[in-house]
Design a protein around this motif. Structure first.
Motif, short mmCIF file in Angstrom:
data_model
loop_
_atom_site.label_atom_id
_atom_site.label_comp_id
_atom_site.label_asym_id
_atom_site.label_seq_id
_atom_site.Cartn_x
_atom_site.Cartn_y
_atom_site.Cartn_z
N LEU A 15 -3.43 4.59 6.02
CA LEU A 15 -2.68 4.59 4.76
C LEU A 15 -2.51 3.18 4.22
O LEU A 15 -2.48 2.96 3.01
CB LEU A 15 -1.31 5.23 4.96
N SER B 156 5.25 11.56 -2.36
CA SER B 156 4.13 10.73 -1.93
C SER B 156 4.45 9.25 -2.07
O SER B 156 5.05 8.83 -3.07
CB SER B 156 2.88 11.06 -2.74
N GLN C 146 0.44 12.24 0.84
CA GLN C 146 -0.85 11.56 0.78
C GLN C 146 -2.01 12.55 0.82
O GLN C 146 -3.03 12.36 0.15
CB GLN C 146 -0.97 10.58 1.95
N ARG D 57 3.66 -0.74 -2.35
CA ARG D 57 2.70 0.25 -2.89
C ARG D 57 1.41 0.18 -2.09
O ARG D 57 1.10 -0.84 -1.47
CB ARG D 57 2.45 -0.01 -4.37
N SER D 58 0.67 1.26 -2.12
CA SER D 58 -0.57 1.33 -1.36
C SER D 58 -1.61 0.39 -1.95
O SER D 58 -1.54 0.00 -3.12
CB SER D 58 -1.11 2.77 -1.38
N ARG E 174 -9.72 11.14 6.25
CA ARG E 174 -9.97 9.84 5.61
C ARG E 174 -11.33 9.29 6.05
O ARG E 174 -12.08 8.74 5.25
CB ARG E 174 -8.85 8.86 5.99
N ASP F 87 -2.40 13.93 -2.57
CA ASP F 87 -3.07 12.93 -3.43
C ASP F 87 -4.58 12.98 -3.25
O ASP F 87 -5.34 12.94 -4.21
CB ASP F 87 -2.58 11.52 -3.08
N SER G 97 2.02 6.96 -2.08
CA SER G 97 0.78 6.27 -2.47
C SER G 97 0.96 5.46 -3.74
O SER G 97 0.25 4.49 -3.98
CB SER G 97 -0.34 7.28 -2.69
#
Length: 551
Positions: free
Chosen positions: A31, A127, A97, A201-202, A58, A100, A129
């Motif tokens: 992540l 979420s 996630q 934030r991602s 992923r 998303d 993300s």
């Protein structure tokens, strides 16, 4: 969190607990944009769980196995969502996630309902993300529902949302505004999100944010800023070495550099975009990569290649997104005219005209930059068929549009084409007026190939350029890095502060500043600040010297 969990795994009580902690560590590292390849063999052997499915999903997506990724993400969502509100924070994180990623896979299929449904589920799951709301915007926007997307994000923002959702909704609204040609609103949204450092934030959200800031700057005519944003973001994603992140910033960098005539650099970015797109197999990545290659071919003055790439976009259905998203059909029409495929050019120009329309039978929403491209395309086709009066009317309709809303580069291209047509009709004086205006716009942008074409047309009019300016240099003689250093220094920052901002040494700042002074004929920071304040045409460049065109 991932690193701490990884450190805790060896001392976990029992094999099952160790596997649980290690799977969760891998999920958090993934992540966070960290590579987890070394952990995959262990994770694959663990019992089924939401973290395990997330990590393997992923990995499958990165390897281009989209069907496998969808199956694993769906499993991760089902397991995490089943835990509901009673689940721990890790479970809720994975649920959001996974939703998303399922929304992103809907974007791959160009399935607006899937995109929006999963994005809304991700928002409801909380979420982390920072992309759920912006994914919902993508789902609405690809069907041309820009106003609906903006209204949904505005409603979220007006509802006093949690900080992370607030930034996500503002990012989504900023992206939609870029595509809808509300660049001023887009910049306000995107810069506000960039300035807010209160919420982590991602990496995917950070890449999207900076890439669309670059895209907004490009469309607004601030090309030096656009290059700096896009190239710095591309450098970050190259270090992460995950193809999911790499296409967008490399593509935007290719757009700007191609327009500037920096072909080798543009091609390198387009190649990187293509490599990342091939690795993921995702449709959005393929679309951005294809548009980067098309623009590079256009800058290389290779109409045959542009026509081939445009044909591929049409054949694959990748060119059917709303025109405001990619602005490509004008380039395609120019190439088709150049290779004498006039019937195909006319069909593409008609399609562009429908995209620009605002009537009940058209798909457009009054975007003036699309309308300027449509007028140019219609004029080019008419001129190629020998109907120069008809071409002049089409060009005139475009020139009657508001200059600001048309945006600098589309407007300058329109002025250049209209000037070329008038010269061939024998009206050299009127042609020269348009060509001079186009030349000034291209000069401000740094669009060297088009500026050179203007100069050739003016020479054909019997005019030759002579620059007046008392020996003082133009900011367009500066490199992109020199311009950025100049702006920061003019804002009052010390060399050390500039060095920290740009992640370079203070000695390098001194070197750039010395070159700025030499090129602009200045001697001090005070003179630099006065020059920028007194002659700025935008927040990145100084006003160019007046160009006088004499017979």
């Amino acid at each position: 969190a991932g690193r701490l969990l990884l450190a805790a795994a060896p001392v976990a009580a029992g094999a099952d607990r160790r596997a649980e902690v290690l799977a969760l560590a891998a999920a958090y590292l993934s992540l966070g944009g960290e590579p987890v390849d070394a952990l995959l063999p262990d994770v694959a052997g663990f019992a089924d769980s939401a973290p395990r499915s997330w990590v393997l999903g992923r990995a499958a997506m990165a390897a281009g196995d989209l069907a496998g990724a969808e199956r694993l993400y769906t499993d991760a969502w089902t397991r995490a969502a089943t835990a509901g509100a009673g689940g721990d924070s890790a479970t809720r994180t994975i649920a959001g996630q996974a939703a998303d990623m399922l929304s992103l896979l809907g974007l791959h299929r160009r399935d607006g309902d899937q995109i929006v449904t999963w994005a809304r589920r991700a928002m409801a799951a909380g979420s982390t993300s920072g992309l759920s709301a912006s994914l919902a915007c993508h789902g609405l926007a690809i069907d041309g529902r820009f106003a609906e997307a903006e209204a949904e994000m505005t409603a979220i923002l007006d509802g006093d949302p949690a900080p992370r959702l607030r930034l996500d909704a503002q990012l989504g609204r900023g992206v939609v505004r870029v595509w809808a040609n509300d660049l001023e609103g887009a910049v306000a949204d995107l810069e506000s999100v960039e300035a807010d450092d209160t919420v982590p934030r991602s990496i995917l959200a950070r890449v999207d944010l900076r890439s669309f800031r670059a895209e907004a700057a490009f469309r607004a005519g601030h090309w030096a800023e656009a290059v700096d944003l896009a190239e710095s973001t591309a450098s970050i994603v190259d270090d992460v070495d995950d193809p999911l992140f790499g296409v967008l910033p490399h593509a935007v960098a290719a757009f700007v550099l191609a327009g500037m005539g920096r072909g080798a650099e543009a091609r390198a970015h387009a190649d990187m975009a293509a490599s990342n797109a091939d690795a993921t197999g995702l449709l959005p990545a393929r679309v951005w990569s294809a548009h980067a290659s098309l623009r590079v071919a256009a800058a290389a003055d290779d109409p045959g290649e542009v026509a081939r790439l445009g044909d591929d976009l049409v054949a694959d259905g990748l060119g059917s997104f709303p025109e405001g998203i990619h602005h490509w059909r004008r380039i395609y029409v120019e190439a088709l005219v150049a290779v004498a495929r006039l019937d195909d050019a006319a069909a593409a120009a008609d399609e562009l005209g429908r995209a620009a329309g605002s009537g009940p039978d058209d798909r457009g929403d009054g975007d003036l930059s699309v309308a300027a491209d449509a007028a140019l395309a219609a004029g080019l086709v008419a001129a190629a068929r020998g109907r120069r009066d008809e071409a002049a009317i089409a060009f005139g309709q475009g020139l009657a549009l508001d200059e600001v809303g048309s945006r600098p580069y589309p407007r300058a291209c329109l002025e250049l084409a209209a000037g070329e047509n008038l010269r061939r009709m024998g009206d050299r004086q009127a042609a020269a007026g348009l060509l001079k205006r186009a030349a000034r716009r291209f000069d401000r942008l740094g669009a060297a190939p088009r500026a050179a074409r203007c100069a050739r047309e003016l020479e054909a009019c019997g005019l030759a350029p002579r620059r007046r300016g008392g020996g003082r240099g133009s900011a367009h003689e500066l490199t992109a890095r020199e311009r950025l250093v100049a702006r920061l220094v003019a804002e009052g920052r010390t060399n050390r502060e500039v060095a920290a901002e740009l992640v370079i040494s203070a000695k390098t700042v001194e070197h750039h500043l010395g070159r700025v002074y030499a090129k602009l004929g200045l001697r001090s920071r005070t003179e630099l600040a006065a020059r920028l304040a007194g002659g700025a045409v935008d927040d990145m460049t100084f006003a160019p010297e007046t160009a006088i065109w004499d017979r």
